[in-house]
Design an enzyme around this catalytic site. Structure first.
Site, mmCIF file in Angstrom:
data_model
loop_
_atom_site.group_PDB
_atom_site.id
_atom_site.type_symbol
_atom_site.label_atom_id
_atom_site.label_comp_id
_atom_site.label_asym_id
_atom_site.label_seq_id
_atom_site.Cartn_x
_atom_site.Cartn_y
_atom_site.Cartn_z
ATOM 1 N N PRO A 242 5.233 -16.446 -0.339
ATOM 2 C CA PRO A 242 6.451 -17.052 0.215
ATOM 3 C C PRO A 242 6.515 -17.027 1.749
ATOM 4 C CG PRO A 242 6.983 -15.542 -1.580
ATOM 5 C CD PRO A 242 5.523 -15.399 -1.327
ATOM 6 N N LYS A 243 6.164 -15.911 2.332
ATOM 7 C CA LYS A 243 6.282 -15.781 3.790
ATOM 8 C C LYS A 243 5.283 -16.673 4.516
ATOM 9 C CE LYS A 243 5.704 -13.984 7.974
ATOM 10 N NZ LYS A 243 4.522 -14.072 8.856
ATOM 11 N N VAL A 244 4.030 -16.637 4.059
ATOM 12 C CA VAL A 244 2.989 -17.446 4.695
ATOM 13 C C VAL A 244 3.267 -18.937 4.486
ATOM 14 C CG1 VAL A 244 0.544 -18.064 4.588
ATOM 15 C CG2 VAL A 244 1.212 -15.666 4.645
ATOM 16 N N CYS A 247 5.770 -19.987 6.991
ATOM 17 C CA CYS A 247 5.172 -20.062 8.325
ATOM 18 C C CYS A 247 4.392 -21.365 8.488
ATOM 19 C CB CYS A 247 4.228 -18.878 8.563
ATOM 20 S SG CYS A 247 5.070 -17.370 9.013
#
Length: 318
Positions: A242-244, A247
DNA sequence: GCGCAGGTATTGA
DNA sequence: TCAATACCTGCG
């Protein structure tokens, strides 16, 4: 050429955005290669004051005679540094929220630093996971130097980021390289491989992603999708959670509704909005997107810098 | 010498 | 759906 927009160039360069590693500093300018109309151009960006950006450029030594459309360069600079984003309007938005207001003075002039190349952003973002900014930026620089296209400019040799096809065919680690070249040199001397760039366990992710991009996934389709569709698509890639994914969408494609949620964002959102209650990263993400809408990406950028540099977080770590 | 760094993949309840 | 755990590696 000159741009009359408020920006803190150094802060923007050093803020750890995963679109790319910071540009090389030379002659008091931040320099990097950008492809304009199929030609690599060396951009040299510097500033004297916070309201103007000065940009010069160089042509490859081998192509000194070509004519280049300066308007195209102008457009690319505007895009990469997001110069059309209205910072003053954003600051008045932040002022309306007493929790966000302190971030303004801390980050004044900070803008999105968008990708020259979405694939570079993809690899940078994957490499940034569970890593330090200092380390992943060095890894990306090494990848460029080992396999990127080298172009000679009057100011020196600069490297663009390699293509997915190139990285797909690079050795994964020293042992694979050692075997492939027929053991003609010591294992320790085999450095023409991904892992020797300090990528650690992310090396196989990079290889697989390069392969998928080359053979199956069309990167240019991503930009024509809406956010949710693009998110689901990017999430399929190995090493992309989710985070990558957020980004990549924010820094690589400019989806400003993305709210990349990591440990720093979680700490500060929990502190500012949830009375230090422990909340999950997915709750943080949903909160950010819901509350900040199209400013989510910028709020995340500002909160991240604020959280890391203000000292506020030292007392509430964990 | 040891813990941490802008998380993700895997596993098991 | 969710918590627990391993994971490369270089810098402080």
């Amino acid at each position: 050429m000159q741009f009359n927009s408020q920006i803190n160039l150094k802060l923007t360069q050093k803020s750890g955005q995963t679109s790319q590693s910071p540009w090389q500093v030379k002659d008091n300018s931040y320099c990097d290669v950008v492809e304009i109309a199929k030609t690599p151009i060396l951009l040299k960006v510097h500033q004297e004051d916070i309201d103007t950006l000065n940009v010069g450029y160089e042509l490859p030594i081998a192509n000194q005679d070509i004519s280049i459309d300066e308007k195209a360069i102008e457009n690319e600079i505007t895009r990469i540094f997001d110069l059309n984003f209205d910072l003053d309007k954003f600051y008045s938005y932040l002022s309306e929220d007493s929790k966000l207001e302190p971030a303004i003075d801390f980050c004044r002039g900070l803008r999105l630093f968008l990708a020259k190349d979405p694939f570079e952003c993809m690899v940078s973002s994957i490499t940034s996971a569970n890593n330090s900014i200092a380390r992943w930026t060095k890894s990306i620089a090494k990848i460029k130097e080992k396999w990127g296209l080298a172009t000679e400019f009057p100011s020196g040799t600069f490297y663009s980021f390699p293509s997915p096809t190139t990285l797909m065919n690079v050795y994964e680690d020293d042992f694979e390289e050692y075997e492939a070249i027929g053991r003609i040199m010591e294992l320790e001397c085999c450095t023409n491989n991904l892992k020797s760039c300090g990528l650690g366990y992310r090396a196989p992710y990079i290889k697989k992603v390069s392969e998928i991009i080359t053979l199956e996934m069309n990167l240019s389709n991503i930009s024509s999708m809406d956010y949710e569709e693009a998110y689901d698509e990017i999430l399929k890639l190995p090493g992309v959670g989710p985070k990558v994914a957020d980004c990549i969408l924010l820094y690589g494609y400019g989806f400003k509704e993305a709210f990349p949620s990591d440990v720093w964002i979680k700490r500060i959102v929990s502190h500012l909005y949830f009375d230090n209650k422990d909340i999950s990263l997915s709750e943080v993400r949903e909160f950010g997107m819901e509350r900040f809408g199209n400013y989510a990406g910028y709020v995340q950028l500002y909160l991240f810098h604020y959280a890391r540099k203000s000292g506020l977080m030292n007392k509430i770590k964990k």
